[in-house]
Scaffold this motif. Sequence first.
Motif, PDB file in Angstrom:
ATOM      1  N   ALA A  67       4.315 -15.886  -4.368  1.00 43.76           N
ATOM      2  CA  ALA A  67       4.215 -15.645  -5.803  1.00 43.76           C
ATOM      3  C   ALA A  67       4.034 -14.154  -6.098  1.00 43.76           C
ATOM      4  N   PRO A  68       4.964 -13.506  -6.803  1.00 39.14           N
ATOM      5  CA  PRO A  68       4.815 -12.110  -7.156  1.00 39.14           C
ATOM      6  C   PRO A  68       3.766 -11.965  -8.287  1.00 39.14           C
ATOM      7  N   PRO A  69       3.205 -10.792  -8.560  1.00 35.09           N
ATOM      8  CA  PRO A  69       3.448  -9.585  -7.795  1.00 35.09           C
ATOM      9  C   PRO A  69       2.614  -9.545  -6.514  1.00 35.09           C
ATOM     10  N   LEU A  70       3.108  -8.859  -5.513  1.00 41.10           N
ATOM     11  CA  LEU A  70       2.381  -8.707  -4.269  1.00 41.10           C
ATOM     12  C   LEU A  70       1.155  -7.836  -4.501  1.00 41.10           C
ATOM     13  N   ARG A  71       0.007  -8.294  -4.019  1.00 39.21           N
ATOM     14  CA  ARG A  71      -1.259  -7.579  -4.229  1.00 39.21           C
ATOM     15  C   ARG A  71      -1.227  -6.214  -3.563  1.00 39.21           C
ATOM     16  N   ARG A  72      -1.665  -5.191  -4.280  1.00 36.24           N
ATOM     17  CA  ARG A  72      -1.730  -3.851  -3.707  1.00 36.24           C
ATOM     18  C   ARG A  72      -3.153  -3.560  -3.272  1.00 36.24           C
ATOM     19  N   VAL A  73      -3.285  -3.017  -2.060  1.00 38.61           N
ATOM     20  CA  VAL A  73      -4.606  -2.646  -1.529  1.00 38.61           C
ATOM     21  C   VAL A  73      -4.653  -1.141  -1.392  1.00 38.61           C
ATOM     22  N   SER A  74      -5.719  -0.542  -1.865  1.00 39.52           N
ATOM     23  CA  SER A  74      -5.888   0.904  -1.758  1.00 39.52           C
ATOM     24  C   SER A  74      -7.331   1.233  -1.475  1.00 39.52           C
ATOM     25  N   GLY A 129       3.762   3.241   8.618  1.00 37.14           N
ATOM     26  CA  GLY A 129       4.771   3.845   7.769  1.00 37.14           C
ATOM     27  C   GLY A 129       5.192   5.241   8.149  1.00 37.14           C
ATOM     28  N   ARG A 130       4.988   5.627   9.410  1.00 38.05           N
ATOM     29  CA  ARG A 130       5.360   6.986   9.831  1.00 38.05           C
ATOM     30  C   ARG A 130       6.853   7.243   9.637  1.00 38.05           C
ATOM     31  N   SER A 131       7.674   6.218   9.861  1.00 36.27           N
ATOM     32  CA  SER A 131       9.119   6.428   9.733  1.00 36.27           C
ATOM     33  C   SER A 131       9.501   6.857   8.324  1.00 36.27           C
ATOM     34  N   SER A 132       8.788   6.355   7.320  1.00 38.84           N
ATOM     35  CA  SER A 132       9.112   6.744   5.938  1.00 38.84           C
ATOM     36  C   SER A 132       8.713   8.192   5.663  1.00 38.84           C
ATOM     37  N   VAL A 165       0.099   9.798  -2.556  1.00 38.32           N
ATOM     38  CA  VAL A 165       1.452  10.360  -2.431  1.00 38.32           C
ATOM     39  C   VAL A 165       2.495   9.244  -2.268  1.00 38.32           C
ATOM     40  N   GLY A 166       2.256   8.130  -2.918  1.00 39.84           N
ATOM     41  CA  GLY A 166       3.232   7.042  -2.874  1.00 39.84           C
ATOM     42  C   GLY A 166       4.561   7.437  -3.483  1.00 39.84           C
ATOM     43  N   HIS A 167       4.522   8.365  -4.441  1.00 40.20           N
ATOM     44  CA  HIS A 167       5.778   8.795  -5.067  1.00 40.20           C
ATOM     45  C   HIS A 167       6.664   9.560  -4.086  1.00 40.20           C
ATOM     46  N   LEU A 168       6.072  10.045  -2.988  1.00 42.72           N
ATOM     47  CA  LEU A 168       6.851  10.776  -1.987  1.00 42.72           C
ATOM     48  C   LEU A 168       7.294   9.895  -0.826  1.00 42.72           C
ATOM     49  N   PHE A 169       6.432   8.976  -0.406  1.00 47.16           N
ATOM     50  CA  PHE A 169       6.698   8.215   0.813  1.00 47.16           C
ATOM     51  C   PHE A 169       6.876   6.720   0.590  1.00 47.16           C
ATOM     52  N   GLY A 170       6.869   6.287  -0.667  1.00 49.59           N
ATOM     53  CA  GLY A 170       7.204   4.903  -0.976  1.00 49.59           C
ATOM     54  C   GLY A 170       6.045   3.924  -0.834  1.00 49.59           C
ATOM     55  N   THR A 171       6.345   2.681  -1.172  1.00 48.96           N
ATOM     56  CA  THR A 171       5.385   1.574  -1.064  1.00 48.96           C
ATOM     57  C   THR A 171       5.716   0.770   0.177  1.00 48.96           C
ATOM     58  N   HIS A 172       4.690   0.358   0.902  1.00 46.50           N
ATOM     59  CA  HIS A 172       4.865  -0.355   2.165  1.00 46.50           C
ATOM     60  C   HIS A 172       4.218  -1.735   2.080  1.00 46.50           C
ATOM     61  N   VAL A 173       4.718  -2.644   2.892  1.00 44.45           N
ATOM     62  CA  VAL A 173       4.191  -4.009   2.904  1.00 44.45           C
ATOM     63  C   VAL A 173       3.659  -4.333   4.288  1.00 44.45           C
ATOM     64  N   THR A 174       2.387  -4.663   4.354  1.00 44.38           N
ATOM     65  CA  THR A 174       1.802  -5.176   5.592  1.00 44.38           C
ATOM     66  C   THR A 174       2.079  -6.666   5.651  1.00 44.38           C
ATOM     67  N   ARG A 175       2.532  -7.132   6.828  1.00 44.83           N
ATOM     68  CA  ARG A 175       2.972  -8.505   6.966  1.00 44.83           C
ATOM     69  C   ARG A 175       2.104  -9.279   7.947  1.00 44.83           C
ATOM     70  N   TRP A 185       0.837  -1.193   0.000  1.00 45.31           N
ATOM     71  CA  TRP A 185       0.000   0.000   0.000  1.00 45.31           C
ATOM     72  C   TRP A 185       0.874   1.247   0.000  1.00 45.31           C
ATOM     73  N   GLU A 186       0.243   2.391  -0.279  1.00 48.82           N
ATOM     74  CA  GLU A 186       0.931   3.683  -0.280  1.00 48.82           C
ATOM     75  C   GLU A 186       0.110   4.692   0.528  1.00 48.82           C
ATOM     76  N   HIS A 187       0.737   5.794   0.903  1.00 44.53           N
ATOM     77  CA  HIS A 187       0.042   6.821   1.663  1.00 44.53           C
ATOM     78  C   HIS A 187      -0.847   7.680   0.760  1.00 44.53           C
TER      79      HIS A 187
END
Length: 329
Positions: A322-329, A208-211, A266-276, A166-168
């Motif tokens: 199995a890639p790609p990892l599913r994106r949730v938004s 993802g606050r650290s990012s 604003v994923g282009h600013l703060f990156g993509t994150h993975v929930t585990r 996911w992204e912010h």
Amino acid sequence: MNLQQFRFIRETIRRNYNLTEASRILFTSQPGVSKAIIEFEDELGVKVFERHGKRIKGLTKPGQAVASIIERIMIEVDNLKKVSDEFARRDEGSLVIACTHTQARYFLPRFIPEFRRRFPKVHVSLAEGSPLQLAQMVLQEQADIALATESLSEVSGLATLPCYSWEHTLVVKPDHPLTELTSSQARNLSLEQIVQYPIITYDRAFSGRSSIDQAFADQGLKPDIVLEAIDADVIKTYVDVEMGIGIIAGVAFDPRRDAGFVGIPVGHLFGTHVTRIGLKSGVFLRDYVYDFLAMLTPELSRDAVEAAVNSNGVADADNDFAPPLRRVS
């Protein structure tokens, strides 16, 4: 030596060497716990605990090795009980999911109703907390699964698997100046533009606050963060009263539900994150737990889950995912 002594020692360690608290959890007396520990040490011939007078202060060096062995033994004892339950009652039991508020509020409602339809005899519970609290719940077997973005992969004794990416999203009122940007301008929104406004976002342990902090720091910018919260709904509430602009997880923004706001990715600013997903290493999992995990992430096979749980790590599990990892938004 016996299993009761093992339980007493394990619980004493878990309760930060507080015998009163350990005896309360074990439904026994403090002198009984103390006596059992002393008898175990006498039989073993080594001191497991360091003491200051009558107070236990920590583990001795041999005690650290003993504690590790006892933990493995008790995991297998618990697994024996679960195997019995699995074959006696394959479709009933309990599922405790340790999760952050974001997962409980926005992600899990997509899956829990269907799981309940498939397994109506399984009682589902949600236990919310910070990522490190969630990890401890799983390690202490107070929960079956942990679900969070931060910290899980760094916790010893926890096997983790990727769940979704996911992204912010930047959240503003419809009359905010940033809503006047064209689609192209919004896609290229800069940190310099955002930093002009007071910001409301997550507590440092969440989502993802650290990012966010790192992105501003890398550009030498100092954002005016006027409010921190663990809950995206709280963030949106204070955006609504015009305290500032909000930065939340994309999964927490729904244009239909949040009609009073405008969301700008604003994923282009703060990156993509993975929930585990976090599971206790070496633990026996009921069949319906595997089914639930497959619902969360269809690409996640039972073999990948078993490999992660039995290897005490994340590398093999990630390779089998199995890639790609599913994106949730």
